[in-house]
Design a protein around this motif. Structure first.
Motif, PDB file in Angstrom:
ATOM      1  N   ALA A 337       0.855  -1.183   0.000  1.00 44.18           N
ATOM      2  CA  ALA A 337       0.000   0.000   0.000  1.00 44.18           C
ATOM      3  C   ALA A 337       0.891   1.233   0.000  1.00 44.18           C
ATOM      4  O   ALA A 337       1.996   1.202   0.533  1.00 44.18           O
ATOM      5  CB  ALA A 337      -0.885  -0.013   1.237  1.00 44.18           C
ATOM      6  N   ILE A 339       1.217   4.729   1.531  1.00 50.27           N
ATOM      7  CA  ILE A 339       0.673   5.571   2.602  1.00 50.27           C
ATOM      8  C   ILE A 339       1.203   6.986   2.414  1.00 50.27           C
ATOM      9  O   ILE A 339       2.394   7.183   2.181  1.00 50.27           O
ATOM     10  CB  ILE A 339       1.096   5.014   3.973  1.00 50.27           C
ATOM     11  CG1 ILE A 339       0.396   3.682   4.174  1.00 50.27           C
ATOM     12  CG2 ILE A 339       0.746   5.981   5.085  1.00 50.27           C
ATOM     13  CD1 ILE A 339       0.696   3.042   5.466  1.00 50.27           C
ATOM     14  N   GLU A 351       5.120  10.272   0.717  1.00 55.54           N
ATOM     15  CA  GLU A 351       4.423   9.004   0.571  1.00 55.54           C
ATOM     16  C   GLU A 351       5.437   7.880   0.694  1.00 55.54           C
ATOM     17  O   GLU A 351       6.615   8.053   0.365  1.00 55.54           O
ATOM     18  CB  GLU A 351       3.669   8.917  -0.754  1.00 55.54           C
ATOM     19  CG  GLU A 351       4.485   9.187  -1.993  1.00 55.54           C
ATOM     20  CD  GLU A 351       3.631   9.020  -3.259  1.00 55.54           C
ATOM     21  OE1 GLU A 351       3.835   8.006  -3.940  1.00 55.54           O
ATOM     22  OE2 GLU A 351       2.783   9.886  -3.534  1.00 55.54           O
ATOM     23  N   VAL A 359      -0.570  -1.360   7.362  1.00 53.99           N
ATOM     24  CA  VAL A 359      -1.485  -0.219   7.282  1.00 53.99           C
ATOM     25  C   VAL A 359      -2.311  -0.173   8.566  1.00 53.99           C
ATOM     26  O   VAL A 359      -2.813  -1.185   9.032  1.00 53.99           O
ATOM     27  CB  VAL A 359      -2.419  -0.352   6.058  1.00 53.99           C
ATOM     28  CG1 VAL A 359      -3.382   0.811   6.004  1.00 53.99           C
ATOM     29  CG2 VAL A 359      -1.589  -0.414   4.786  1.00 53.99           C
ATOM     30  N   ASP A 363      -5.016   5.550   8.590  1.00 48.35           N
ATOM     31  CA  ASP A 363      -3.986   5.954   7.620  1.00 48.35           C
ATOM     32  C   ASP A 363      -4.630   6.493   6.347  1.00 48.35           C
ATOM     33  O   ASP A 363      -5.730   6.076   5.973  1.00 48.35           O
ATOM     34  CB  ASP A 363      -3.133   4.735   7.220  1.00 48.35           C
ATOM     35  CG  ASP A 363      -2.047   4.447   8.225  1.00 48.35           C
ATOM     36  OD1 ASP A 363      -1.719   5.362   9.006  1.00 48.35           O
ATOM     37  OD2 ASP A 363      -1.532   3.322   8.239  1.00 48.35           O
ATOM     38  N   VAL A 365      -4.364   6.373   2.486  1.00 43.97           N
ATOM     39  CA  VAL A 365      -3.745   5.531   1.460  1.00 43.97           C
ATOM     40  C   VAL A 365      -4.070   6.092   0.088  1.00 43.97           C
ATOM     41  O   VAL A 365      -5.203   6.477  -0.178  1.00 43.97           O
ATOM     42  CB  VAL A 365      -4.270   4.083   1.573  1.00 43.97           C
ATOM     43  CG1 VAL A 365      -3.642   3.194   0.523  1.00 43.97           C
ATOM     44  CG2 VAL A 365      -4.029   3.527   2.957  1.00 43.97           C
TER      45      VAL A 365
END
Length: 524
Positions: A337, A339, A351, A359, A363, A365
């Motif tokens: 992912a 974040i 990022e 995760v 958060d 995303v």
């Protein structure tokens, strides 16, 4: 600050995302409710509320008024996050103590145990207060390197290929040897009936009688007491008993060790006794140089093993089909992912790519066009069309705008989205589906549990019945020998009465065991 408590409510009767939205929208308006999160697949709502204003029973009542079933879940430990980490760089017990004590002091960590020997740490935490990344950071700050225990994403534990192969082999071996045995049996039956007819009409010429007798080539004695038929049956029966019955023996020995009797025990008991009894009878006949061939049960084991191994093979093939579907489901999960950290006015500050297990709830995303949603969440910024067909079966892409919910595993199509994670890890819709299918796979059908339970009583019962048969015939024999004489075919005058009685009693009790073994209940 007001104290905020948290409770879980089991909600039934939700059918789709609009039910979820309906519950969330209505409950947010209520006094004393701080926030509410509903998971559709798990069928549970997590509510944070002010205990001074409202209590869980009233919250459940509010959901009921919306037309859903709702009960407060007592064990609130459901919401704890569990983290398994590999920690490297520990040298002694004091390192372990340092990690444990620091983590226990950390706000939000409920329980922590570190094993020096395996380099593993097991941590329970409150997802509201802390997340896996924070825990990892704490350990890193202490000077150790740490990483997640890699989960086996493939559904290898659901793979039935090996069992399918094993039962198929069992079935084929049993079948190959069973067919000739059955052929011999049928041939013998036909011949016997012809002979009986011939004896009934004595007007046959002696040549015809001789012809009939010589056609009984199978009854021909190679050694005194050992006919071709019995030798062939024995030779065909041994491979089945060993190859076909191998797995049954293993399973039955396990069951007996635990003091239970299941279907396997019955199968093994009946086939072994039939086999051993037949062998012993043959040896006795050979020792006595008997003129009449003894009645053997060599046909029982192959036929039993054929039916039962076929059943097991089909069962595993069916299970394998479901597992394939499950493996496909599991492969839908995203592995990573992106974040992002947002500044004021939703400006992107930074990022980073992280493992999907890292995760945390809350958060932000980022999901790019063509990317998979790693977790369930709510859109904060961006507009896009999303293909949810893999989860919901909805063929058309669904429009997503700020405030819409998104499902892990669905595919983002044309716009970039920022989502706030609401359900992560094992709570995502996809994980819940996988969990439900897994549970359906591992749990037995109720009727099967019932059958196993019955056969627990059935096995001892049948054994008892056959013992009773044995005793009863011995008693009857000694009281009134005529009856035994009448029913015991091929009874040879040279034997003593006691011997005849005991033989007949054994034959009767073995017959009971063999017939009861594949009780239609178990086969079904």
């Amino acid at each position: 600050s007001k104290t905020i408590s948290k409770c879980y409510v089991q909600v039934t009767g939700m059918t789709c995302a609009s039910c979820v939205a309906n519950i969330e929208r209505n409950l947010r308006r209520e006094d004393g409710i701080h926030s509410i999160l509903v998971a559709l697949m798990a069928g549970k709502a997590e509510v944070r509320y002010n205990p001074a204003v409202i209590h869980p029973a009233a919250i459940a009542e509010l959901i009921r008024e919306l037309g859903f079933g709702a009960t407060v879940m007592e064990n609130c430990g459901e919401g704890d996050g569990i983290l398994e980490l590999v920690v490297r760089g520990m040298t002694c017990a004091s390192c372990v103590h340092k990690i444990e004590s620091t983590l226990m002091k950390t706000n939000g960590v409920l329980y922590c145990s570190v094993a020096l020997a395996t380099n593993k740490a097991h941590i329970k935490y409150d997802p509201e207060a802390i997340g896996p990344r924070d825990v990892i950071q704490v350990i890193k700050d202490l000077g150790f390197t740490t990483s997640l225990v890699k989960k086996d994403r493939s559904a290898s534990h659901l793979d039935h290929k090996q069992e399918i192969r094993q039962w198929k082999r069992s079935f084929v071996v049993s079948l190959v040897f069973c067919i000739p045995v059955m052929g011999l049996m049928i041939y013998m039956m036909v011949m016997d009936s012809q002979l009986a007819d011939a004896h009934a009409h004595h007007n046959m010429s002696s040549e015809e009688m001789d012809a009939l007798h010589s056609s009984m080539v199978l009854e021909y004695q190679l050694l005194p007491g050992l006919s071709v038929m019995n030798l062939l049956s024995f030779l065909l029966c041994v491979p089945v008993q060993v190859c076909g019955g191998w797995h049954f023996y293993i399973q039955a020995s396990r069951a007996l060790r635990h003091g239970t009797a299941n279907m396997d025990v019955l199968v093994v008991l009946a086939t072994s006794i039939a086999f051993l009894y037949s062998c012993i009878i043959l040896l006795v006949a050979m020792a006595e140089r008997a003129k009449v061939n003894p009645v053997t049960f060599f046909d029982t084991p192959p036929m039993l093993f054929v039916f039962i191994s076929l059943g097991r093979w089909l069962e595993h093939v069916a299970k394998g089909k479901t597992s394939e579907a499950l493996a496909r489901l599991i492969s839908l999960q995203a592995t990573e992912a992106t974040i992002v950290t947002l500044g004021p006015d939703n400006v992107l500050l930074s990022e980073e790519q992280v493992d999907v297990e890292l995760v945390q709830r809350g958060d932000i995303v980022k999901v790019v066009p063509g990317g998979k949603f790693p977790v369930d969440g709510r859109v904060i910024e961006g507009h896009s069309m999303v293909d949810e067909s893999l989860i919901t079966g909805e063929a058309m892409p669904v429009t997503k705008k700020p405030g819409s919910t998104v499902i892990a595993g669905s595919i983002n199509q044309n716009g970039s989205l920022l989502i706030s994670a609401t359900h992560v890890g094992a709570d995502t819709t996809l994980s819940q589906i996988v969990k439900l299918v897994e549970e359906a796979q591992t749990s037995k059908a109720p009727i099967q549990q019932f059958a196993d339970k019955l056969s627990g009583y059935f096995v001892p019962f049948i054994v008892a019945v056959s013992v009773v048969t044995l005793v009863a015939w011995i008693i009857i024999g000694f009281v009134d020998f005529e009856i035994v004489e009448k029913y015991f075919l091929g009874y040879n005058k040279s034997l003593s009465a006691a011997e005849v009685i005991i033989r007949f009693a054994f034959q009767a009790s073995i017959t009971v065991l063999c017939i009861a073994c594949p009780c239609s209940l178990g086969l079904a």
